[in-house]
Each structure stands twice: as structure tokens, then as C-alpha cells.
Design a protein around this motif. Sequence first.
Motif, short mmCIF file in Angstrom:
data_model
loop_
_atom_site.label_atom_id
_atom_site.label_comp_id
_atom_site.label_asym_id
_atom_site.label_seq_id
_atom_site.Cartn_x
_atom_site.Cartn_y
_atom_site.Cartn_z
N CYS A 121 0.82 -1.22 0.00
CA CYS A 121 0.00 0.00 0.00
C CYS A 121 0.85 1.27 0.00
O CYS A 121 0.33 2.36 -0.10
CB CYS A 121 -0.94 0.01 1.20
SG CYS A 121 -0.11 0.20 2.80
N LEU A 122 2.16 1.12 0.13
CA LEU A 122 3.14 2.21 0.09
C LEU A 122 3.01 3.20 1.25
O LEU A 122 3.54 4.29 1.19
CB LEU A 122 3.06 2.95 -1.25
CG LEU A 122 3.28 2.09 -2.50
CD1 LEU A 122 3.12 2.92 -3.75
CD2 LEU A 122 4.63 1.40 -2.46
N GLU A 123 2.30 2.79 2.30
CA GLU A 123 2.19 3.62 3.49
C GLU A 123 3.40 3.38 4.39
O GLU A 123 4.04 2.33 4.34
CB GLU A 123 0.90 3.30 4.26
CG GLU A 123 -0.37 3.70 3.53
CD GLU A 123 -0.55 5.20 3.44
OE1 GLU A 123 -0.06 5.92 4.32
OE2 GLU A 123 -1.19 5.66 2.48
N GLU A 124 3.69 4.36 5.23
CA GLU A 124 4.82 4.26 6.15
C GLU A 124 4.53 3.23 7.24
O GLU A 124 3.43 3.17 7.78
CB GLU A 124 5.09 5.63 6.78
CG GLU A 124 6.31 5.67 7.66
CD GLU A 124 6.57 7.06 8.20
OE1 GLU A 124 6.77 7.17 9.41
OE2 GLU A 124 6.56 8.02 7.40
N VAL A 125 5.52 2.38 7.54
CA VAL A 125 5.40 1.39 8.61
C VAL A 125 6.56 1.59 9.58
O VAL A 125 7.60 2.15 9.24
CB VAL A 125 5.39 -0.05 8.06
CG1 VAL A 125 4.18 -0.31 7.21
CG2 VAL A 125 6.66 -0.36 7.29
N ASN A 126 6.36 1.10 10.80
CA ASN A 126 7.43 1.20 11.80
C ASN A 126 8.55 0.25 11.45
O ASN A 126 8.33 -0.83 10.89
CB ASN A 126 6.88 0.86 13.19
CG ASN A 126 5.93 1.92 13.68
OD1 ASN A 126 6.02 3.08 13.30
ND2 ASN A 126 4.99 1.51 14.52
N GLY A 128 10.98 -2.62 11.65
CA GLY A 128 10.90 -3.94 12.27
C GLY A 128 9.51 -4.53 12.29
O GLY A 128 9.31 -5.63 12.81
N ALA A 129 8.51 -3.83 11.73
CA ALA A 129 7.14 -4.35 11.74
C ALA A 129 7.03 -5.56 10.83
O ALA A 129 7.71 -5.66 9.81
CB ALA A 129 6.18 -3.26 11.27
N THR A 130 6.16 -6.52 11.24
CA THR A 130 5.94 -7.72 10.42
C THR A 130 4.63 -7.63 9.64
O THR A 130 4.42 -8.38 8.71
CB THR A 130 5.92 -8.98 11.30
OG1 THR A 130 4.92 -8.84 12.29
CG2 THR A 130 7.29 -9.19 11.94
N ARG A 131 3.73 -6.70 10.06
CA ARG A 131 2.48 -6.46 9.34
C ARG A 131 2.29 -4.96 9.17
O ARG A 131 2.66 -4.17 10.02
CB ARG A 131 1.28 -7.02 10.10
CG ARG A 131 1.16 -8.52 9.99
CD ARG A 131 -0.26 -8.94 10.36
NE ARG A 131 -0.42 -10.37 10.22
CZ ARG A 131 -0.82 -10.96 9.10
NH1 ARG A 131 -1.13 -10.26 8.05
NH2 ARG A 131 -0.93 -12.27 9.06
N CYS A 132 1.69 -4.59 8.05
CA CYS A 132 1.40 -3.19 7.78
C CYS A 132 0.20 -2.76 8.60
O CYS A 132 -0.84 -3.43 8.57
CB CYS A 132 1.12 -3.00 6.29
SG CYS A 132 0.61 -1.31 5.88
N PRO A 133 0.29 -1.65 9.35
CA PRO A 133 -0.86 -1.21 10.15
C PRO A 133 -1.99 -0.62 9.29
O PRO A 133 -3.09 -0.41 9.78
CB PRO A 133 -0.26 -0.15 11.06
CG PRO A 133 0.92 0.36 10.33
CD PRO A 133 1.45 -0.80 9.53
N HIS A 134 -1.74 -0.39 8.02
CA HIS A 134 -2.74 0.23 7.16
C HIS A 134 -3.53 -0.81 6.36
O HIS A 134 -4.76 -0.78 6.35
CB HIS A 134 -2.08 1.23 6.21
CG HIS A 134 -1.27 2.26 6.93
ND1 HIS A 134 -1.84 3.32 7.58
CD2 HIS A 134 0.06 2.37 7.12
CE1 HIS A 134 -0.90 4.06 8.15
NE2 HIS A 134 0.27 3.50 7.89
N CYS A 135 -2.82 -1.73 5.70
CA CYS A 135 -3.52 -2.71 4.87
C CYS A 135 -3.45 -4.11 5.48
O CYS A 135 -3.99 -5.04 4.90
CB CYS A 135 -2.94 -2.72 3.46
SG CYS A 135 -1.26 -3.38 3.34
N THR A 136 -2.79 -4.26 6.58
CA THR A 136 -2.59 -5.51 7.34
C THR A 136 -1.88 -6.60 6.54
O THR A 136 -1.94 -7.77 6.90
CB THR A 136 -3.93 -6.06 7.89
OG1 THR A 136 -4.75 -6.51 6.82
CG2 THR A 136 -4.64 -5.04 8.75
#
Length: 150
Positions: A121-126, A128-136
Motif C-alpha cells: 500500500c506504500l504507506e509508512e510502517v514502523n 521492524g514491523a511484520t504487518r502493515c498497520p494500514h492494509c494488514t
Amino acid sequence: MKKFFEEFKEFINQGNVMDLAVAVVIGAAFTAIVNSVVSDLIMPIISLVTGGINFSDMKIPLGDGPDAAAFTYGNFINAVIQFLIIAFVVFLIVKALNKARTLTTRGQHAEEMEAPHCPFCLEEVNEGATRCPHCTAELPAPAAPTPKVG
């Protein structure tokens, strides 16, 4: 009319206008220095190399007598040579400033790095994250931060 002067006052007080004014004043002073270097130091060397030719003496008289108009093409040649030399000097100065700027920004800190983005989704993620908080979406691997551009 009062609104017009208020807008003008706001315009004058903007930082860009003051920066431009300072640049013009410094540019005028710098122009005097560069013209002196070209006229007093470099042009005599060019005259020496060309066998003592003084370009400013080159002209085609357009009439008879000492007060007759003349086509002074030598002054134009001088102006072109001075322009090329000034452009070259400015190029060297800008190149040196860019090199210095590159050397000072080479050691960027981790906090100056741009956060990773989700490839789906090209959104910013933290970091070390394993899942995108926007598109999961499940992220392929913990994304490393990328350097900021520009």
C-alpha cells in the motif's frame, strides 16, 4: 488602499525578500572582486600569451577624424572572455561548496533516516514491523530504513 500597503508590508517582511536583498548586495561586492581578478590578473596573462594583443584597441572606424564613431568589436571580445572566466570561477566555487556540503552530510544519523514503507500500500510502517498497520499485509522482512532524499 490600506489593505494594499498592509500586503506590501507583509511582502517586504518575508524572509525571501530580505535574503534576495542580501544576495544582491553581496553579489555586487563579489562582482567588483571578480572583475578585478579578471581585468587585472587574468587578462594581462591572456595578452602575454596572445603576443601582447589588447582586444580593447580593436575597432573599425565608421567615419573620419578622432571623434568618429567606431565599431569596437574588441570590447565585445573582452566581455566574452571575461564572461567565460567569471562563469568558470563561479563553477569552481559552486563545485567546492557542493563537495563541502556532501562531506558534511555523509555521516547521517539513524534518526535522520526515512521510515520504511509497505510494498503493497506504500504507506509508512514502523521499523521492524511484520504487518502493515494500514492494509494488514504481511511484510516480507523487517524493512531497513532508507536514507532521506533531498
